[in-house]
Design a protein around this motif. Sequence first.
Motif, PDB file in Angstrom:
ATOM      1  N   ASP A  42       0.804  -1.216   0.000  1.00 24.69           N
ATOM      2  CA  ASP A  42       0.000   0.000   0.000  1.00 24.69           C
ATOM      3  C   ASP A  42       0.845   1.278   0.000  1.00 24.69           C
ATOM      4  O   ASP A  42       0.456   2.288   0.570  1.00 24.69           O
ATOM      5  N   GLN A  44       2.212   4.722  -0.631  1.00 20.89           N
ATOM      6  CA  GLN A  44       1.568   5.942  -1.115  1.00 20.89           C
ATOM      7  C   GLN A  44       2.328   6.520  -2.308  1.00 20.89           C
ATOM      8  O   GLN A  44       3.493   6.202  -2.546  1.00 20.89           O
ATOM      9  N   PHE A  45       1.669   7.403  -3.023  1.00 24.72           N
ATOM     10  CA  PHE A  45       2.228   8.003  -4.231  1.00 24.72           C
ATOM     11  C   PHE A  45       3.597   8.635  -3.978  1.00 24.72           C
ATOM     12  O   PHE A  45       4.542   8.425  -4.738  1.00 24.72           O
ATOM     13  N   GLU A  46       3.724   9.421  -2.908  1.00 25.55           N
ATOM     14  CA  GLU A  46       4.986  10.136  -2.642  1.00 25.55           C
ATOM     15  C   GLU A  46       6.138   9.160  -2.369  1.00 25.55           C
ATOM     16  O   GLU A  46       7.257   9.359  -2.829  1.00 25.55           O
ATOM     17  N   MET A  48       6.347   6.069  -3.508  1.00 22.76           N
ATOM     18  CA  MET A  48       6.664   5.440  -4.793  1.00 22.76           C
ATOM     19  C   MET A  48       7.470   6.386  -5.680  1.00 22.76           C
ATOM     20  O   MET A  48       8.410   5.969  -6.358  1.00 22.76           O
ATOM     21  N   ARG A  49       7.130   7.666  -5.662  1.00 23.04           N
ATOM     22  CA  ARG A  49       7.870   8.660  -6.454  1.00 23.04           C
ATOM     23  C   ARG A  49       9.314   8.752  -5.973  1.00 23.04           C
ATOM     24  O   ARG A  49      10.252   8.724  -6.779  1.00 23.04           O
ATOM     25  N   THR A  52      11.225   5.568  -6.878  1.00 25.11           N
ATOM     26  CA  THR A  52      11.522   5.509  -8.312  1.00 25.11           C
ATOM     27  C   THR A  52      12.665   6.450  -8.690  1.00 25.11           C
ATOM     28  O   THR A  52      13.563   6.077  -9.442  1.00 25.11           O
ATOM     29  N   ASN A  53      12.635   7.659  -8.169  1.00 23.88           N
ATOM     30  CA  ASN A  53      13.593   8.688  -8.584  1.00 23.88           C
ATOM     31  C   ASN A  53      14.862   8.770  -7.746  1.00 23.88           C
ATOM     32  O   ASN A  53      15.906   9.175  -8.258  1.00 23.88           O
ATOM     33  N   LYS A 125       4.190  -2.581  -4.638  1.00 24.69           N
ATOM     34  CA  LYS A 125       4.041  -1.498  -3.658  1.00 24.69           C
ATOM     35  C   LYS A 125       4.228  -1.944  -2.207  1.00 24.69           C
ATOM     36  O   LYS A 125       3.796  -1.274  -1.282  1.00 24.69           O
ATOM     37  N   ASN A 127       5.970  -2.056   1.167  1.00 24.18           N
ATOM     38  CA  ASN A 127       6.846  -1.093   1.822  1.00 24.18           C
ATOM     39  C   ASN A 127       6.892  -1.420   3.295  1.00 24.18           C
ATOM     40  O   ASN A 127       5.894  -1.829   3.885  1.00 24.18           O
TER      41      ASN A 127
END
Length: 135
Positions: A42, A44-46, A48-49, A52-53, A125, A127
């Motif tokens: 689960d 969250q978007f931040e 995952m961002r 990734t980066n 996802k 984490n």
Amino acid sequence: MESRITRMGEGQLETTVSNGLMRSQTLYKVQKKIIPRKDVCDAQFELMRLATNYGSETNELCPICAFDGAKEFLVRVSYVFSSRGRKQLPKWHGKSIVNAKELKDVRKTSSKIKVYFVEVCLICKWNYLLYYKIL
């Protein structure tokens, strides 16, 4: 939860608190279907961002993907927080640490800070907070 205190130099101590045992217990419960995968996959978007980066690739396979025979590698992300918030650490509070130089810069601050280390799977996802350090 396990903890370890390390002397870093002139009066400086570093405490590491590991969540390894709780992680193992969580994975056991997922494998036995006591906890549904959606509850642990689960991110969250931040997160995952950042993973990734800015995340650091590891040689560890995602334990959730491995249940299905997939071989996806985990990424490690680290964050900094201060008990006194942004006023104490305006440059670092709530930020991701990308490399060893940045961690060294954070250690130069006089405030008591926590650095959190999270593993993330970019596919499912998953984490988990592996451990944190109190500097």
